[in-house]
Design an enzyme around this catalytic site. Structure first.
Site, PDB file in Angstrom:
ATOM      1  N   GLY A  14       0.836  -1.208   0.000  1.00 28.95           N
ATOM      2  CA  GLY A  14       0.000   0.000   0.000  1.00 28.95           C
ATOM      3  C   GLY A  14       0.868   1.254   0.000  1.00 28.95           C
ATOM      4  O   GLY A  14       1.862   1.318   0.721  1.00 28.95           O
ATOM      5  N   ARG A  75       0.987  -5.122  -5.179  1.00 28.61           N
ATOM      6  CA  ARG A  75       1.151  -6.306  -4.321  1.00 28.61           C
ATOM      7  C   ARG A  75       1.354  -7.462  -5.295  1.00 28.61           C
ATOM      8  O   ARG A  75       0.463  -7.761  -6.084  1.00 28.61           O
ATOM      9  CB  ARG A  75      -0.088  -6.533  -3.463  1.00 28.61           C
ATOM     10  CG  ARG A  75      -0.426  -5.334  -2.555  1.00 28.61           C
ATOM     11  CD  ARG A  75      -1.511  -5.707  -1.551  1.00 28.61           C
ATOM     12  NE  ARG A  75      -2.185  -4.529  -1.010  1.00 28.61           N
ATOM     13  CZ  ARG A  75      -1.741  -3.824   0.030  1.00 28.61           C
ATOM     14  NH1 ARG A  75      -0.620  -4.142   0.626  1.00 28.61           N
ATOM     15  NH2 ARG A  75      -2.426  -2.788   0.475  1.00 28.61           N
ATOM     16  N   ASP A 106       4.709  -4.663   6.024  1.00 24.30           N
ATOM     17  CA  ASP A 106       5.002  -6.028   6.428  1.00 24.30           C
ATOM     18  C   ASP A 106       5.281  -6.977   5.247  1.00 24.30           C
ATOM     19  O   ASP A 106       6.284  -7.691   5.227  1.00 24.30           O
ATOM     20  CB  ASP A 106       3.741  -6.491   7.178  1.00 24.30           C
ATOM     21  CG  ASP A 106       4.004  -7.671   8.031  1.00 24.30           C
ATOM     22  OD1 ASP A 106       4.802  -7.535   8.954  1.00 24.30           O
ATOM     23  OD2 ASP A 106       3.427  -8.735   7.734  1.00 24.30           O
ATOM     24  N   THR A 129       4.310   2.591   5.649  1.00 26.82           N
ATOM     25  CA  THR A 129       2.911   2.172   5.758  1.00 26.82           C
ATOM     26  C   THR A 129       2.172   3.113   6.697  1.00 26.82           C
ATOM     27  O   THR A 129       2.738   3.547   7.703  1.00 26.82           O
ATOM     28  CB  THR A 129       2.772   0.722   6.299  1.00 26.82           C
ATOM     29  OG1 THR A 129       1.404   0.494   6.684  1.00 26.82           O
ATOM     30  CG2 THR A 129       3.646   0.451   7.519  1.00 26.82           C
ATOM     31  N   ASP A 131      -0.093   2.218   8.540  1.00 29.00           N
ATOM     32  CA  ASP A 131      -0.612   1.429   9.663  1.00 29.00           C
ATOM     33  C   ASP A 131       0.225   1.535  10.946  1.00 29.00           C
ATOM     34  O   ASP A 131      -0.252   1.220  12.025  1.00 29.00           O
ATOM     35  CB  ASP A 131      -0.703  -0.055   9.282  1.00 29.00           C
ATOM     36  CG  ASP A 131      -1.625  -0.292   8.105  1.00 29.00           C
ATOM     37  OD1 ASP A 131      -2.485   0.565   7.847  1.00 29.00           O
ATOM     38  OD2 ASP A 131      -1.477  -1.339   7.438  1.00 29.00           O
ATOM     39  N   ASP A 133       2.451  -0.442  11.975  1.00 28.90           N
ATOM     40  CA  ASP A 133       2.416  -1.739  12.654  1.00 28.90           C
ATOM     41  C   ASP A 133       3.734  -2.517  12.562  1.00 28.90           C
ATOM     42  O   ASP A 133       3.745  -3.731  12.704  1.00 28.90           O
ATOM     43  CB  ASP A 133       1.258  -2.584  12.093  1.00 28.90           C
ATOM     44  CG  ASP A 133       1.390  -2.814  10.590  1.00 28.90           C
ATOM     45  OD1 ASP A 133       2.240  -2.158   9.944  1.00 28.90           O
ATOM     46  OD2 ASP A 133       0.629  -3.648  10.062  1.00 28.90           O
ATOM     47  N   ARG A 175      -5.269  -2.207   9.038  1.00 26.19           N
ATOM     48  CA  ARG A 175      -5.226  -3.659   8.833  1.00 26.19           C
ATOM     49  C   ARG A 175      -5.561  -4.367  10.145  1.00 26.19           C
ATOM     50  O   ARG A 175      -6.717  -4.344  10.531  1.00 26.19           O
ATOM     51  CB  ARG A 175      -3.859  -4.101   8.299  1.00 26.19           C
ATOM     52  CG  ARG A 175      -3.925  -5.422   7.562  1.00 26.19           C
ATOM     53  CD  ARG A 175      -2.601  -5.827   6.999  1.00 26.19           C
ATOM     54  NE  ARG A 175      -2.183  -5.006   5.893  1.00 26.19           N
ATOM     55  CZ  ARG A 175      -2.519  -5.230   4.631  1.00 26.19           C
ATOM     56  NH1 ARG A 175      -3.283  -6.252   4.329  1.00 26.19           N
ATOM     57  NH2 ARG A 175      -2.108  -4.457   3.684  1.00 26.19           N
TER      58      ARG A 175
HETATM   59  O1  F6P Z   1      -1.423  -1.467   4.755  1.00 25.63           O
HETATM   60  C1  F6P Z   1      -1.988  -0.277   4.344  1.00 25.63           C
HETATM   61  C2  F6P Z   1      -3.466  -0.436   4.098  1.00 25.63           C
HETATM   62  O2  F6P Z   1      -3.987   0.837   3.733  1.00 25.63           O
HETATM   63  C3  F6P Z   1      -4.261  -1.023   5.253  1.00 25.63           C
HETATM   64  O3  F6P Z   1      -4.551  -0.098   6.267  1.00 25.63           O
HETATM   65  C4  F6P Z   1      -5.471  -1.545   4.549  1.00 25.63           C
HETATM   66  O4  F6P Z   1      -6.063  -2.600   5.253  1.00 25.63           O
HETATM   67  C5  F6P Z   1      -4.915  -2.021   3.227  1.00 25.63           C
HETATM   68  O5  F6P Z   1      -3.699  -1.328   3.029  1.00 25.63           O
HETATM   69  C6  F6P Z   1      -5.817  -1.802   2.046  1.00 25.63           C
HETATM   70  O6  F6P Z   1      -5.218  -2.340   0.933  1.00 25.63           O
HETATM   71  P1  F6P Z   1      -5.703  -2.096  -0.576  1.00 25.63           P
HETATM   72  O7  F6P Z   1      -5.323  -0.700  -0.960  1.00 25.63           O
HETATM   73  O8  F6P Z   1      -4.973  -3.114  -1.361  1.00 25.63           O
HETATM   74  O9  F6P Z   1      -7.188  -2.259  -0.565  1.00 25.63           O
END
Ligand code: F6P
Length: 326
Positions: A14, A75, A106, A129, A131, A133, A175
């Site tokens: 992300g 990803r 992560d 990130t 997050d 985390d 997340r």
């Molecule tokens: O890890 C960053 C994040 O924004 C999380 O907070 C969220 O759950 C996820 O990515 C969303 O991913 P995507 O943009 O692939 O929907």
């Protein structure tokens, strides 16, 4: 003198505000120290498909203030396979890249770790990130900007919540972590936060309602961390409608707007310091480490620790939130 002559840089997972500031700092520090730099587009995917471009200092001009990532991100499922990683390694050799700097969360660091082990390539990671985390660093790149975005959104929702005397559940990202929800609640003066770290232990919703939402006001705002464990804002609101039907409930999901925007000063500074530190680390022959910041100091955190350990949330903050929302 380091044996590394050329580094590759990529962003993966992300996107997060401040990634561009990190790309700029890595590129310029590497060039300053006599290295060549190659920008790898679309994360590990670009490493596999060979979307690799030489970066000069002007490639990273005028980007420190921009959200997102100029390198694009993805990803990549293929990089999870040994065949995909072998192809990526072949491209590294072809491009004469001696070391990698990967920026992401992560998943990005897990990919970096396995790649470094399989092919004995020096890799340094930067925690990118929203997050927050990742273990071993007080903050991650993007977290502060996302928190500020959440705060601004909640300020706006509060106007309508208070006019209509409603109970709002606002879902924020994270997340499986509650950093954005808890600190977002503190920053915006929300009445409560429902976070996954606590959901496994107790029913935060019933506790919150039994303790009484803010007595002096008829409107309330509760930040809910997205997660299966919390049930998300929709799940929590459904429960309230059934169990406590006297509340006039509304839900807002902030979603991807939390990932955008110009990075805050703190994110730009963190990303710049961490980016420069990534090149220092490579020159000191560090490998398989994430650059972190602890108490304002740069630290090197082995990938194995950054990824595997669950970063603890400061539970005292929940109490501060409870006290300050009476
Ligand atoms: O890890 C960053 C994040 O924004 C999380 O907070 C969220 O759950 C996820 O990515 C969303 O991913 P995507 O943009 O692939 O929907």
């Amino acid at each position: 003198m380091s044996s590394i002559k050329c580094i590759g840089i990529l962003t993966s997972g992300g996107d997060a505000p401040g990634m561009n500031a990190a790309i700029r700092a890595v590129t310029r520090s590497a060039i300053y120290n006599g290295m060549e730099v190659k920008g790898i587009y679309r994360g590990y995917k670009g490493l596999i498909t060979g979307e690799i471009v030489e970066f000069k200092t002007q490639n990273v001009s005028n980007i420190i203030q921009r959200g997102g990532t100029i390198l694009k991100t993805a990803r990549c499922m293929e990089f999870k396979t040994p065949e995909g990683r072998k192809q990526a390694y072949d491209n590294l050799l072809k491009e004469k890249i001696d070391a990698l700097v990967t920026i992401g969360g992560d998943g990005t660091l897990s990919g970096a770790r396995i790649f470094a082990q399989e092919f004995n390539v020096p890799v340094v990671g930067l925690p990118g990130t929203i997050d927050n985390d990742l273990f071993g660093t007080d903050v991650t790149i993007g977290y502060d900007t996302a928190l500020n975005t959440i705060m601004e959104c909640v300020d706006k929702i509060r106007d309508t919540a208070s006019s209509h005397e409603r109970l709002f559940f606002i879902e924020v990202m994270g997340r499986d972590a509650g950093f954005l929800a808890l600190n977002g609640a503190l920053a915006s003066g929300a009445e409560a936060a429902i976070i996954p770290e606590i959901s496994v232990e107790k029913d935060q919703l019933s506790e919150m309602i039994e303790q009484g939402l803010r007595k002096s006001k008829n409107s309330s705002i509760v930040l809910v961390a997205e997660s299966e464990v919390t049930g998300g804002a929709i799940g929590v609101a459904e429960r309230v409608k059934k169990e406590y039907p006297h509340f006039d409930v509304r839900v807002t999901i902030l979603g991807h707007l939390q990932r955008g925007g110009s990075p805050s000063a703190q994110d730009r500074i963190m990303a710049t310091r961490m980016g420069a530190a990534a090149i220092d680390a490579l020159m000191e022959d560090q490998r398989n480490v994430m650059i972190g910041i602890q108490n304002e100091q740069i630290v090197y955190v082995p990938f194995s620790k950054a990824i595997r350990n669950e970063k603890p949330i400061n539970r005292d903050l929940l109490n501060v939130l409870r006290i300050t929302s009476i």
